[in-house]
Write a protein that holds these residues in place. Structure first.
Motif, mmCIF file in Angstrom:
data_model
loop_
_atom_site.group_PDB
_atom_site.id
_atom_site.type_symbol
_atom_site.label_atom_id
_atom_site.label_comp_id
_atom_site.label_asym_id
_atom_site.label_seq_id
_atom_site.Cartn_x
_atom_site.Cartn_y
_atom_site.Cartn_z
ATOM 1 N N LEU A 1 0.835 -1.208 0.000
ATOM 2 C CA LEU A 1 0.000 0.000 0.000
ATOM 3 C C LEU A 1 0.872 1.261 0.000
ATOM 4 C CD1 LEU A 1 -2.767 -1.039 2.567
ATOM 5 C CD2 LEU A 1 -3.004 -0.834 0.093
ATOM 6 N N VAL A 2 1.933 1.237 0.794
ATOM 7 C CA VAL A 2 2.840 2.387 0.841
ATOM 8 C C VAL A 2 3.495 2.616 -0.519
ATOM 9 C CG1 VAL A 2 4.943 3.311 1.889
ATOM 10 C CG2 VAL A 2 3.254 2.140 3.307
ATOM 11 N N MET A 3 3.977 1.527 -1.137
ATOM 12 C CA MET A 3 4.697 1.671 -2.395
ATOM 13 C C MET A 3 3.753 2.003 -3.548
ATOM 14 S SD MET A 3 7.707 1.539 -1.447
ATOM 15 C CE MET A 3 8.246 1.943 -3.100
ATOM 16 N N VAL A 4 2.521 1.495 -3.520
ATOM 17 C CA VAL A 4 1.552 1.865 -4.557
ATOM 18 C C VAL A 4 1.266 3.359 -4.491
ATOM 19 C CG1 VAL A 4 -0.877 1.649 -5.224
ATOM 20 C CG2 VAL A 4 0.497 -0.396 -4.858
ATOM 21 N N TYR A 5 1.100 3.889 -3.286
ATOM 22 C CA TYR A 5 0.871 5.332 -3.152
ATOM 23 C C TYR A 5 2.085 6.123 -3.631
ATOM 24 C CZ TYR A 5 -0.020 9.890 -1.107
ATOM 25 O OH TYR A 5 -0.195 11.239 -0.931
ATOM 26 N N SER A 6 3.258 5.656 -3.260
ATOM 27 C CA SER A 6 4.465 6.353 -3.677
ATOM 28 C C SER A 6 4.618 6.351 -5.197
ATOM 29 C CB SER A 6 5.696 5.704 -3.030
ATOM 30 O OG SER A 6 6.890 6.307 -3.485
ATOM 31 N N ALA A 7 4.279 5.230 -5.830
ATOM 32 C CA ALA A 7 4.470 5.099 -7.274
ATOM 33 C C ALA A 7 3.385 5.794 -8.088
ATOM 34 C CB ALA A 7 4.530 3.625 -7.661
ATOM 35 N N THR A 8 2.219 6.095 -7.479
ATOM 36 C CA THR A 8 1.087 6.616 -8.255
ATOM 37 C C THR A 8 0.612 7.990 -7.825
ATOM 38 O OG1 THR A 8 -0.498 5.512 -6.769
ATOM 39 C CG2 THR A 8 0.253 4.278 -8.711
ATOM 40 N N SER A 9 1.115 8.528 -6.734
ATOM 41 C CA SER A 9 0.550 9.779 -6.208
ATOM 42 C C SER A 9 0.672 10.925 -7.215
ATOM 43 C CB SER A 9 1.238 10.154 -4.889
ATOM 44 O OG SER A 9 2.640 10.259 -5.069
ATOM 45 N N ALA A 10 1.840 11.049 -7.844
ATOM 46 C CA ALA A 10 2.030 12.163 -8.780
ATOM 47 C C ALA A 10 1.167 11.990 -10.024
ATOM 48 C CB ALA A 10 3.501 12.271 -9.162
ATOM 49 N N SER A 11 1.202 10.814 -10.637
ATOM 50 C CA SER A 11 0.423 10.591 -11.859
ATOM 51 C C SER A 11 -1.076 10.649 -11.594
ATOM 52 C CB SER A 11 0.799 9.241 -12.475
ATOM 53 O OG SER A 11 0.552 8.184 -11.563
ATOM 54 N N ALA B 1 -2.544 12.449 -9.256
ATOM 55 C CA ALA B 1 -2.901 13.850 -9.026
ATOM 56 C C ALA B 1 -3.043 14.601 -10.349
ATOM 57 C CB ALA B 1 -1.852 14.515 -8.145
ATOM 58 N N LEU B 2 -2.162 14.289 -11.310
ATOM 59 C CA LEU B 2 -2.246 14.946 -12.605
ATOM 60 C C LEU B 2 -3.431 14.461 -13.424
ATOM 61 C CD1 LEU B 2 1.539 14.951 -13.612
ATOM 62 C CD2 LEU B 2 0.179 16.898 -12.847
ATOM 63 N N ALA B 3 -3.733 13.161 -13.333
ATOM 64 C CA ALA B 3 -4.797 12.588 -14.160
ATOM 65 C C ALA B 3 -6.187 12.786 -13.554
ATOM 66 C CB ALA B 3 -4.541 11.098 -14.378
ATOM 67 N N ASN B 4 -6.311 12.598 -12.241
ATOM 68 C CA ASN B 4 -7.631 12.613 -11.602
ATOM 69 C C ASN B 4 -7.803 13.734 -10.578
ATOM 70 O OD1 ASN B 4 -8.273 10.080 -12.926
ATOM 71 N ND2 ASN B 4 -6.955 9.094 -11.405
ATOM 72 N N GLY B 5 -6.726 14.441 -10.272
ATOM 73 C CA GLY B 5 -6.808 15.452 -9.239
ATOM 74 C C GLY B 5 -6.870 14.879 -7.843
ATOM 75 N N ASP B 6 -6.584 13.576 -7.700
ATOM 76 C CA ASP B 6 -6.634 12.903 -6.401
ATOM 77 C C ASP B 6 -5.403 12.024 -6.287
ATOM 78 O OD1 ASP B 6 -7.204 11.625 -4.049
ATOM 79 O OD2 ASP B 6 -8.966 10.547 -4.786
#
Length: 406
Positions: free
Chosen positions: A23-33, A35-40
């Protein structure tokens, strides 16, 4: 500590730790993309956390159930999984050139994950009630045929990685069943030949195989993903760039949150973090195979060995591909990569393994009582005047007491 309790604790703690780390690594790997794609930035994290809650619920429920109830359900499970794989080919939506998912309302399900577990239950049930195959013909009918049908449907999706994982899993069950090494080598050679043929006659698979030999020859084409993965691993050094500090995840490394998440782990946590992750899978393998070896039930023994081989074999294939030691296959890292079907089915399989570990301890303790009674009956002294049998016993005892003549 009761027999099997240590293995249960290792399996449960390692599994939950891998899920939390994932869960930690999924958030780390996807947070930026995200935020850009969905605003979340937590979009993928929330979905993965929901899948984790469902999977842990299945784990706890199945852990308290009897794994033997799966044995009569093995044929319907295999037929249902084959039907779902056919449904994927007919109704599945194509994503990145592959049809692997079925949509049921808001949920998206990958039937190949269920097919792995269903085929494992079928193989364990079949081999538990028959002697180990001694010839290639005995191995092919019906186990090889059923496995071949499932793998052929997976190759049609296409999903070569899952097909390879299934072959490795069945191989683990065959080893525990006592299949001769020569037969295993013959079957393994046949499987490797079929995999190479399936790879060579499919253009994109052939490109992956050739890029594996030297990905730097086509670093912007077929070798782009393995090259970026190696750059990420090399950038991490010993202690890594720091959690959340990966550069390669920002539109450089494709599928960074699924099958390539180990590269992000290596970049952010370095050699220390990557080694700790590998050690966790090694601990899972140790405890799982200990459960399989200690189990007295033939069905449970084969099922435990198959689940352990499935989890650790899939992890080994994924890690080897990310590190450039094997061609890319597109399979996820168990419990860590993003993916709902893989996480839920994997946690359910661990629940079965925990149930086997706990049930074996209780079954062993119960089985000792009648064995001890039978031993006492065999060694109990005969009653005086108990008939001709008692008289013969007394005569044999008297003869043993007479000293041998010199």
């Amino acid at each position: 500590m009761r027999k099997g309790q240590l293995e249960q604790q290792i399996l449960l703690l390692v599994t939950l730790a891998l899920v939390a780390f994932g869960l930690v690594m999924v958030y780390s790997a996807t947070s930026a993309s995200a935020a850009l794609a969905n605003g979340d930035s937590s979009y993928y994290l929330r979905k993965q956390a929901l899948y984790a809650l469902v999977g842990v619920g299945f784990l706890l429920l199945i852990r308290r159930s009897g794994y033997r109830a799966l044995r009569p359900l093995s044929p319907p499970l295999v037929l249902a999984s084959i039907g779902l794989l056919l449904g994927v080919l007919a109704l599945g939506e194509t994503v990145n050139g592959a049809r692997r998912w079925l949509q049921v309302g808001p949920a998206v399900f990958q039937p190949s994950e269920l097919a792995k577990l269903a085929l494992l239950v079928f193989a364990a049930a079949y081999l538990a009630r028959r002697p180990a195959p001694q010839t290639l013909g005995e191995l092919i009918k019906p186990l090889g045929l059923v496995t071949g049908v499932v793998c052929a449907l997976l190759l049609a999706e296409p999903d070569l990685g899952t097909a390879i994982t299934i072959v490795v899993m069945i191989g683990g069950v065959l080893v525990v069943s006592g299949v001769p090494a020569r037969l295993l080598a013959t079957a393994g050679g046949l499987c490797v030949t079929l995999v190479l043929a399936a790879t060579w006659f499919e253009p994109y698979r052939r490109a992956r195989l050739l890029s594996f030999v030297n990905p730097w020859d086509d670093a912007q084409g077929a070798g782009y993903q393995p090259v970026q993965a190696m750059i990420a691993l090399g950038s991490g050094g010993i202690f890594g760039e720091g959690l959340g500090q990966s550069v390669l995840k920002a539109n450089y490394l494709p599928e960074a949150h699924t099958d390539m998440i180990f590269a992000i782990i290596g970049e952010e946590l370095g050699l220390v973090g990557a080694t700790a992750l590998i050690a966790a899978y090694a601990a899972f393998a140790y405890a799982g195979f200990r459960v399989a070896l200690a189990c007295r039930d033939p069905f449970g023994k084969r099922l435990a060995a198959g689940i352990t081989t499935l989890v650790c074999g899939q992890a080994l294939i994924n890690l080897a591909a990310v590190m450039g030691a094997a061609p890319l296959t597109g399979i996820t890292l168990p419990f860590v990569s993003y993916g709902g079907s893989s996480l839920v089915v994997g946690l359910a399989a661990v629940g079965i393994l925990l149930n086997i570990a706990g049930d074996d301890g209780r079954a062993t303790s119960r089985s000792r009582v009648p064995d001890r009674d039978r031993r006492n009956r065999r060694t109990r002294a005969p009653v005086a005047g108990g008939g001709r049998g008692a008289a013969r016993t007394r005569r044999r005892r008297d003869v043993r007491r007479v000293p041998r003549a010199v």
